[in-house]
Design an enzyme around this catalytic site. Sequence first.
Site, PDB file in Angstrom:
ATOM      1  N   LYS A   1     -11.623   4.495  13.046  1.00  0.00           N
ATOM      2  CA  LYS A   1     -11.502   3.488  12.242  1.00  0.00           C
ATOM      3  C   LYS A   1     -12.978   3.172  12.289  1.00  0.00           C
ATOM      4  O   LYS A   1     -13.680   1.790  11.218  1.00  0.00           O
ATOM      5  CB  LYS A   1     -11.003   2.031  12.903  1.00  0.00           C
ATOM      6  CG  LYS A   1      -9.467   2.371  13.467  1.00  0.00           C
ATOM      7  CD  LYS A   1      -9.165   0.880  14.045  1.00  0.00           C
ATOM      8  CE  LYS A   1      -8.618   0.034  13.355  1.00  0.00           C
ATOM      9  NZ  LYS A   1      -7.874  -0.813  13.898  1.00  0.00           N
TER      10      LYS A   1
ATOM     11  N   TYR B   1      -7.231 -11.545   4.889  1.00  0.00           N
ATOM     12  CA  TYR B   1      -5.917 -10.198   5.922  1.00  0.00           C
ATOM     13  C   TYR B   1      -4.813 -11.421   6.575  1.00  0.00           C
ATOM     14  O   TYR B   1      -4.422 -10.436   7.145  1.00  0.00           O
ATOM     15  CB  TYR B   1      -7.356  -9.639   7.213  1.00  0.00           C
ATOM     16  CG  TYR B   1      -6.179  -8.458   8.405  1.00  0.00           C
ATOM     17  CD1 TYR B   1      -5.795  -7.512   7.284  1.00  0.00           C
ATOM     18  CD2 TYR B   1      -6.880  -9.105   8.812  1.00  0.00           C
ATOM     19  CE1 TYR B   1      -5.099  -6.352   8.569  1.00  0.00           C
ATOM     20  CE2 TYR B   1      -5.037  -8.588  10.025  1.00  0.00           C
ATOM     21  CZ  TYR B   1      -4.614  -7.096   9.859  1.00  0.00           C
ATOM     22  OH  TYR B   1      -4.125  -6.458  10.725  1.00  0.00           O
TER      23      TYR B   1
ATOM     24  N   SER C   1      -0.021  -9.636  12.749  1.00  0.00           N
ATOM     25  CA  SER C   1      -1.324  -9.631  13.730  1.00  0.00           C
ATOM     26  C   SER C   1      -1.332 -10.831  14.314  1.00  0.00           C
ATOM     27  O   SER C   1      -1.041 -11.712  13.408  1.00  0.00           O
ATOM     28  CB  SER C   1      -2.688  -8.995  12.980  1.00  0.00           C
ATOM     29  OG  SER C   1      -4.175  -9.346  12.747  1.00  0.00           O
TER      30      SER C   1
HETATM   31  N1  LIG Z   1      -5.857  -2.363  15.841  1.00  0.00           N
HETATM   32  C1  LIG Z   1      -6.001  -3.285  16.112  1.00  0.00           C
HETATM   33  O1  LIG Z   1      -6.667  -4.326  16.730  1.00  0.00           O
HETATM   34  C2  LIG Z   1      -4.601  -4.118  15.226  1.00  0.00           C
HETATM   35  C3  LIG Z   1      -4.694  -5.604  15.489  1.00  0.00           C
HETATM   36  C4  LIG Z   1      -3.845  -6.837  14.887  1.00  0.00           C
HETATM   37  C5  LIG Z   1      -2.717  -5.631  13.683  1.00  0.00           C
HETATM   38  N2  LIG Z   1      -3.520  -4.708  13.330  1.00  0.00           N
HETATM   39  C6  LIG Z   1      -2.173  -3.859  12.650  1.00  0.00           C
HETATM   40  O2  LIG Z   1      -1.602  -2.811  13.003  1.00  0.00           O
HETATM   41  C7  LIG Z   1      -1.542  -1.982  12.379  1.00  0.00           C
HETATM   42  C8  LIG Z   1      -2.436  -0.376  12.491  1.00  0.00           C
HETATM   43  O3  LIG Z   1      -3.713  -0.635  12.727  1.00  0.00           O
HETATM   44  P1  LIG Z   1      -5.048   0.225  13.114  1.00  0.00           P
HETATM   45  O4  LIG Z   1      -5.320  -0.358  13.798  1.00  0.00           O
HETATM   46  O5  LIG Z   1      -3.476   1.541  13.575  1.00  0.00           O
HETATM   47  O6  LIG Z   1      -5.658   0.505  11.863  1.00  0.00           O
HETATM   48  P2  LIG Z   1      -6.123   2.243  11.371  1.00  0.00           P
HETATM   49  O7  LIG Z   1      -6.264   1.811  10.068  1.00  0.00           O
HETATM   50  O8  LIG Z   1      -6.400   3.149  12.240  1.00  0.00           O
HETATM   51  O9  LIG Z   1      -4.222   2.037  10.876  1.00  0.00           O
HETATM   52  C9  LIG Z   1      -3.692   1.440   9.558  1.00  0.00           C
HETATM   53  C10 LIG Z   1      -3.187   3.179   8.779  1.00  0.00           C
HETATM   54  O10 LIG Z   1      -2.706   3.028   6.951  1.00  0.00           O
HETATM   55  C11 LIG Z   1      -3.364   3.973   6.841  1.00  0.00           C
HETATM   56  N3  LIG Z   1      -3.304   2.956   5.639  1.00  0.00           N
HETATM   57  C12 LIG Z   1      -3.857   2.358   4.767  1.00  0.00           C
HETATM   58  N4  LIG Z   1      -3.553   1.479   3.399  1.00  0.00           N
HETATM   59  C13 LIG Z   1      -2.574   3.071   3.382  1.00  0.00           C
HETATM   60  C14 LIG Z   1      -2.039   3.291   2.153  1.00  0.00           C
HETATM   61  N5  LIG Z   1      -1.804   1.842   1.004  1.00  0.00           N
HETATM   62  N6  LIG Z   1      -0.172   3.805   1.981  1.00  0.00           N
HETATM   63  C15 LIG Z   1      -0.429   4.513   3.330  1.00  0.00           C
HETATM   64  N7  LIG Z   1      -1.059   4.765   4.587  1.00  0.00           N
HETATM   65  C16 LIG Z   1      -2.204   3.572   4.039  1.00  0.00           C
HETATM   66  C17 LIG Z   1      -4.601   4.083   7.229  1.00  0.00           C
HETATM   67  O11 LIG Z   1      -5.014   5.895   6.678  1.00  0.00           O
HETATM   68  C18 LIG Z   1      -4.735   4.525   8.262  1.00  0.00           C
HETATM   69  O12 LIG Z   1      -3.882   5.896   8.990  1.00  0.00           O
HETATM   70  C19 LIG Z   1      -1.749  -2.240  10.670  1.00  0.00           C
HETATM   71  O13 LIG Z   1      -1.178  -3.302   9.603  1.00  0.00           O
HETATM   72  C20 LIG Z   1      -3.026  -3.451  11.744  1.00  0.00           C
HETATM   73  O14 LIG Z   1      -3.297  -4.934  10.202  1.00  0.00           O
HETATM   74  C21 LIG Z   1      -4.167  -3.719  14.082  1.00  0.00           C
END
Ligand SMILES: NC(=O)c1ccc[n+]([C@@H]2O[C@H](COP(=O)([O-])OP(=O)(O)OC[C@H]3O[C@@H](n4cnc5c(N)ncnc54)[C@H](O)[C@@H]3O)[C@@H](O)[C@H]2O)c1
Length: 336
Positions: free
Chosen positions: A199, A161, A139
């Site tokens: 989200k 985070y 991230s």
């Molecule tokens: N969306 C953004 O802008 C962004 C930016 C930087 C990094 N990220 C990273 O990208 C990845 C995906 O992000 P996203 O935006 O799709 O978020 P999101 O919260 O929609 O997706 C994360 C998923 O992980 C699942 N999860 C959480 N804890 C878990 C566990 N212990 N076991 C199994 N599943 C679990 C959640 O249910 C969710 O479906 C994450 O690692 C996030 O940190 C996202």
Amino acid sequence: MRYIDDDLKDKTILITGGAGFIGSNLAFYFQENHPDAKVVILDSFRSKETLSNGNLKSFGHFKNLIGFLGKVISGDINDKELLNSLEKEYKFDYIFHEAAISDTTAQEQDLMIKTNVNAYEDLLLLAQKHGANMIYASSAATYGNAESPQRVGYEAPQNVYGFSKLCMDNLSREFMKKSTISIVGLRYFNVYGAREYFKNSTASMVLQFAHQMLSGKNPTLFESSDKILRDFIYIEDVIFANIKAMQPKRSGIFNVGTGKARSFQDIVDILQSELGTNLTCEYIPNPFIGSYQFHTEADISSTKEVLGYESRFELEDGIRAYANEIRRIYNQEVEK
Ligand SMILES: NC(=O)c1ccc[n+]([C@@H]2O[C@H](COP(=O)([O-])OP(=O)(O)OC[C@H]3O[C@@H](n4cnc5c(N)ncnc54)[C@H](O)[C@@H]3O)[C@@H](O)[C@H]2O)c1
């Protein structure tokens, strides 16, 4: 549109966090473009459990997967027994690791490190045993308020985070030294696009402003929003980067952004034109001064060079491509 030549016939792909925003978009990319690949989703899905900030502990939602034909497993990446059983049952060729406590404002340091860092190590061990390529979500939060443009190697996380994602990157580098598998970390900047609605309040400001405006409310921005700049990236660019990261021998950590910083005011202005509104903006003091990123802009030179990635959606293009979905979600999901 398929982004790589390989049809991935008979390949098995694990997507952790596949019921979330980015993971579910990846799942549909494979289903539509590589129908002979076998896709397995592992996600804890949502329950009513919340963190101390009131947000859900995990955001996975079945509605993100309606139409998905592959295997769906509800489970926790912290569950070592479950990972052992997956190791025996499958032989993964690729692991896309998106599961995480994705809430940047979460305060639970113990749960954050356990889920984002320690469970990731178990998944790396699984990848190593299977000889699978690991492509994982890092991230831009690793950079905190580091100077723009942000470059890998110059991090200063401001919250647990961001720290957890930096720990994942450090762990990955250790594995890269001793392992033959390909490990690619993608530092996403601010992602927006389809399937982010569930989200809730952690969805992008593109969606949040848009829904505020569709309900007829004036958009509320922080003061000086024309000077709060972020690298906003459309989901299709993020999927493109992930698929490019599947190519062999690309190990490394890469920024995934557009390479251009845009303001929150820009978002509202573009939305006004896409949604056909002419609302008056209201400005409130920014309560997060001190723990807020004021200028993010990805240096994407190595992402271009090594992965062959390029951003194809400027903010105007992304919002235009997203506008119908924004309206559909508003009409079908938002309680009025
Ligand atoms: N969306 C953004 O802008 C962004 C930016 C930087 C990094 N990220 C990273 O990208 C990845 C995906 O992000 P996203 O935006 O799709 O978020 P999101 O919260 O929609 O997706 C994360 C998923 O992980 C699942 N999860 C959480 N804890 C878990 C566990 N212990 N076991 C199994 N599943 C679990 C959640 O249910 C969710 O479906 C994450 O690692 C996030 O940190 C996202």
